[in-house]
Design a protein around this motif. Structure first.
Motif, mmCIF file in Angstrom:
data_model
loop_
_atom_site.group_PDB
_atom_site.id
_atom_site.type_symbol
_atom_site.label_atom_id
_atom_site.label_comp_id
_atom_site.label_asym_id
_atom_site.label_seq_id
_atom_site.Cartn_x
_atom_site.Cartn_y
_atom_site.Cartn_z
ATOM 1 N N TYR A 351 43.435 49.008 39.583
ATOM 2 C CA TYR A 351 42.929 48.610 38.082
ATOM 3 C C TYR A 351 41.959 47.706 38.640
ATOM 4 N N PHE A 352 40.940 47.383 37.835
ATOM 5 C CA PHE A 352 39.755 46.631 38.224
ATOM 6 C C PHE A 352 38.861 46.524 37.148
ATOM 7 N N LYS A 389 52.690 43.098 37.336
ATOM 8 C CA LYS A 389 51.523 42.785 38.302
ATOM 9 C C LYS A 389 50.156 42.958 37.504
ATOM 10 N N GLN A 390 50.103 44.286 36.854
ATOM 11 C CA GLN A 390 48.724 44.664 36.487
ATOM 12 C C GLN A 390 48.647 43.731 35.230
ATOM 13 N N MET A 391 49.516 43.445 34.324
ATOM 14 C CA MET A 391 49.477 42.764 33.246
ATOM 15 C C MET A 391 49.193 41.189 33.625
ATOM 16 N N ARG A 392 49.660 40.610 34.632
ATOM 17 C CA ARG A 392 49.229 39.323 34.981
ATOM 18 C C ARG A 392 47.748 39.303 35.413
ATOM 19 N N TRP A 393 47.303 40.417 36.090
ATOM 20 C CA TRP A 393 45.897 40.356 36.469
ATOM 21 C C TRP A 393 45.090 40.188 35.325
ATOM 22 N N ALA A 394 45.481 41.261 34.259
ATOM 23 C CA ALA A 394 44.777 41.417 33.182
ATOM 24 C C ALA A 394 44.710 40.049 32.253
#
Length: 507
Positions: A351-352, A389-394
Motif C-alpha cells: 500500500y502506498f 497497520k495499513q489503517m495506521r499508515w493511512a
C-alpha cells in the motif's frame, strides 16, 4: 467369466484407478468448499479410497496373472463402482472449474511425482515379477527410456534459455521495480543508459545475486525516466558454497522509458483476469500508465502462475516502457506461493501513495473480505494486524491539494467482515478522496456518490468474461484537468460502458 477377460478387466480397472488418483491429486483444490464446509476431510477420504482401491486392484491383477486365486468378481464390481463414482466427482469439478485447470495442475506438481513413484513401486513389486518374459522386456525398455529422457530433459531442458516476455516496470510509490522472468533459474540485471553513462544493477539480496526465474530490480525514478534500458540474465547452473557455475547470458533491449505525463494522460485498468488468456496486445495501446487491480488468478500456486498471469500480461500491455501499478486482490492472497510472489516483486509496500501532477493516487491492499477464521482460509490468514497497520499508515497521511483518487481491488475495504462500515471510509474522505477505481465484481459499473454506501463515487473496471476464457473486460480512463472519461470494453471490441466523471479538487 473367462480368465483372459478377467485379466483384461482387472488391468483396465487398475490403469483407470491410477489415472483417476493422479487426476484427483490435480483437482483436489476444487473440493475446498465440500471438504471444509459440508464434510470435513471429504477430498482426503476420497483420495484414500482411490489409493486403497488401486492397491487392491494390483493384488487382483497379480492373482489373475498367476492362477486366479485372488480374483473375486464381487470385488471387481465394487472396485468398478468406486472408480466410476470418483471419476464422476473429478469430471464435475473439472467442468465447474475448467477455467482454473492450470492452477489445479500447478498446486499438484509437488505431490504428483511421489504418487507416481508409489504406483510405479506397486507395479514393479506385484505385477512385473509374474508377467511374461516379453512383457518384462518391454517394461524394462520403457523404464530405461524414461530414465534416459528424464536425465536428458534435466540436463538439456527443451526450449533453451530465454525471457518470458518483456519486462514490466512497477511503481510502488517510492521507486520503479523492473520485473522480468526467464524460463530457467538465472541471475538477472538491468542495464541503464542514463546521463552518467551505462550502469548495471543486479537483482541481489544483501549483496548476493539472487538465483530465480523472477527478477525485480529497484531503480530510482530519475535513473529511468526518459532513458533507454535493457535487461539481462545469466543462467544459474550450479550454486555451491565453494564454487558453482553460471552459463549462457541473454539480453533484451527494451527501449526508452516514458514516465506518465502530469495531465492529459490515459490509464488502462485491468482487473480480475483470473488466469484468462486474452490477446493482451489489444489492451493499453494508448496507455500512459497501466493499473492491474488484482485477482490475477484464482490462487497463487507457482512461479508459472505469477509469470503467466501478471508479469507477462503487464509487460505486453505496458510494453516495458510505461509504469505499472499493481494492487493485490483477495485471490492474490490465496495459495502457497503468495509469500514467494510478494518477495519476488520486492515492493517496498503493498500500500502506498503516488502523485502524478495534480492527481494524488492512494493505493490500498483490500486483502480478504471475511474473518480470518473462515473455512476458505484453512487457518493461514492473519489479516487483522495487517489491516490495522495499513489503517495506521493511512491515518498518518496528510491531505494533499489536488484530485485525490483511491486505487484498490475491492470496495469491501470500506467494510468489516460483518458488513459494518470500516473507519477506512472516513479516513479516505478526510484525505479528500472522492473517486475509487476498483474491480472485484467482474463487471463494468459506475456508482455515483449519492448511490454509494460510502459517499464516494466508484468505478468498477471489469473482469474476466466467464463464458469466454480468451476475453476480458477492461477500462481505459483519460485524466484531463479533473475530468475522467472512462470507456469499458472487451478485448473483442465490444464497448460495455462509457462514463464521464468529474473530480472535486481538494485544497
Amino acid at each position: 467369466m473367462d480368465k483372459k477377460v478377467k485379466i483384461i478387466l482387472s488391468s483396465v480397472f487398475t490403469v483407470l484407478s491410477v489415472i483417476a488418483s493422479l487426476l484427483l491429486c490435480a483437482v483436489r483444490v476444487g473440493f475446498v468448499f465440500v471438504d471444509n464446509y459440508v464434510f470435513d476431510g471429504f477430498c482426503y477420504l476420497l483420495w484414500a479410497i482411490f489409493i486403497v482401491n488401486t492397491v487392491v486392484l494390483f493384488f487382483q491383477l497379480r492373482g489373475s496373472i498367476l492362477d486366479n486365486r485372488l480374483f473375486k468378481t464381487p470385488v471387481l464390481i465394487i472396485n468398478g463402482l468406486i472408480l466410476l463414482i470418483n471419476i464422476g466427482c473429478i469430471a464435475a469439478f473439472l467442468i465447474i472449474g475448467k477455467d482454473d485447470l492450470m492452477d489445479y495442475f500447478y498446486v499438484s506438481l509437488e505431490t504428483l511425482p511421489y504418487l507416481s513413484l508409489f504406483y510405479a513401486l506397486l507395479f514393479l513389486t506385484f505385477v512385473l515379477p509374474v508377467a511374461g518374459r516379453v512383457f518384462q522386456r518391454i517394461t524394462a525398455c520403457v523404464v530405461s527410456a524414461a530414465i534416459v529422457v528424464t536425465v536428458a530433459v534435466v540436463a538439456f531442458p527443451a526450449g533453451g534459455f530465454g525471457f518470458e516476455g518483456s519486462p514490466a516496470v512497477f511503481d510502488d510509490g517510492s521507486a520503479y521495480h523492473v520485473v522480468f522472468a526467464t524460463n530457467r533459474e538465472s541471475v538477472g540485471y538491468v542495464k541503464l543508459n542514463g546521463e552518467s553513462g551505462e550502469r548495471v544493477i543486479w537483482d541481489t539480496v544483501a549483496g548476493r545475486k539472487e538465483s530465480d526465474r523472477i527478477h525485480s530490480v529497484r531503480v530510482e525514478y530519475d535513473e529511468l525516466d526518459n532513458f533507454e534500458y535493457s535487461v539481462g540474465a545469466v543462467r544459474a547452473i550450479e550454486d555451491i558454497a565453494y564454487g558453482g557455475h553460471l552459463g549462457k547470458e541473454i539480453t533484451l533491449e527494451v527501449g526508452r522509458f516514458a514516465p506518465c505525463p502530469e495531465d492529459g494522460f490515459e490509464m488502462t485498468c485491468v482487473t480480475d483476469n483470473h488466469s484468462s488468456r486474452p490477446d493482451w496486445s489489444k489492451i493499453g495501446t494508448n496507455a500512459d500508465i497501466v493499473a492491474f487491480l488484482g485477482d490475477i488468478s484464482s490462487g497463487v500456486y507457482s512461479a508459472n502462475s505469477i509469470i503467466d498471469n501478471l508479469i507477462v500480461p503487464a509487460g505486453i500491455v505496458s510494453g516495458g516502457t510505461k509504469p505499472v501499478i499493481y494492487t493485490l486482490g483477495n485471490h492474490d492472497h490465496r495459495g502457497s506461493k503468495v509469500p514467494y510472489m510478494i518477495d519476488a516483486l520486492d515492493f517496498d509496500s503493498c500500500y502506498f501513495r503516488k502523485t502524478i501532477g495534480d492527481y494524488v493516487f492512494t493505493v490500498l491492499d483490500s486483502g480478504e473480505d471475511k474473518e480470518d477464521e473462515n473455512y476458505e482460509y484453512a487457518g493461514y490468514n492473519a489479516f487483522a494486524p495487517y489491516f490495522e497497520k495499513q489503517m495506521r499508515w493511512a491515518e498518518s497521511l496528510e491531505k494533499e491539494d489536488g484530485y485525490n483518487v483511491l486505487i484498490t481491488h475491492s470496495p469491501h475495504i470500506f467494510f468489516e467482515p460483518d458488513d459494518k462500515p470500516s473507519p477506512m471510509s472516513d479516513i479516505m474522505r478526510g484525505l479528500g478522496v472522492d473517486f475509487v477505481i476498483c474491480g472485484h465484481s467482474h463487471t463494468a459499473k459506475y456508482i455515483g456518490a449519492n448511490d454509494s454506501e460510502t459517499g464516494i463515487q466508484t468505478y468498477i473496471c471489469g473482469g474476466k468474461i466467464d463464458e469466454d476464457h480468451r476475453d476480458i473486460r477492461y477500462t481505459d480512463m483519460t485524466f484531463d484537468n479533473g475530468v475522467i472519461n472512462a470507456v469499458s470494453m472487451s478485448t473483442k471490441g465490444e464497448v460495455i460502458l462509457e462514463e464521464q466523471i468529474r473530480l472535486e479538487k481538494a485544497n
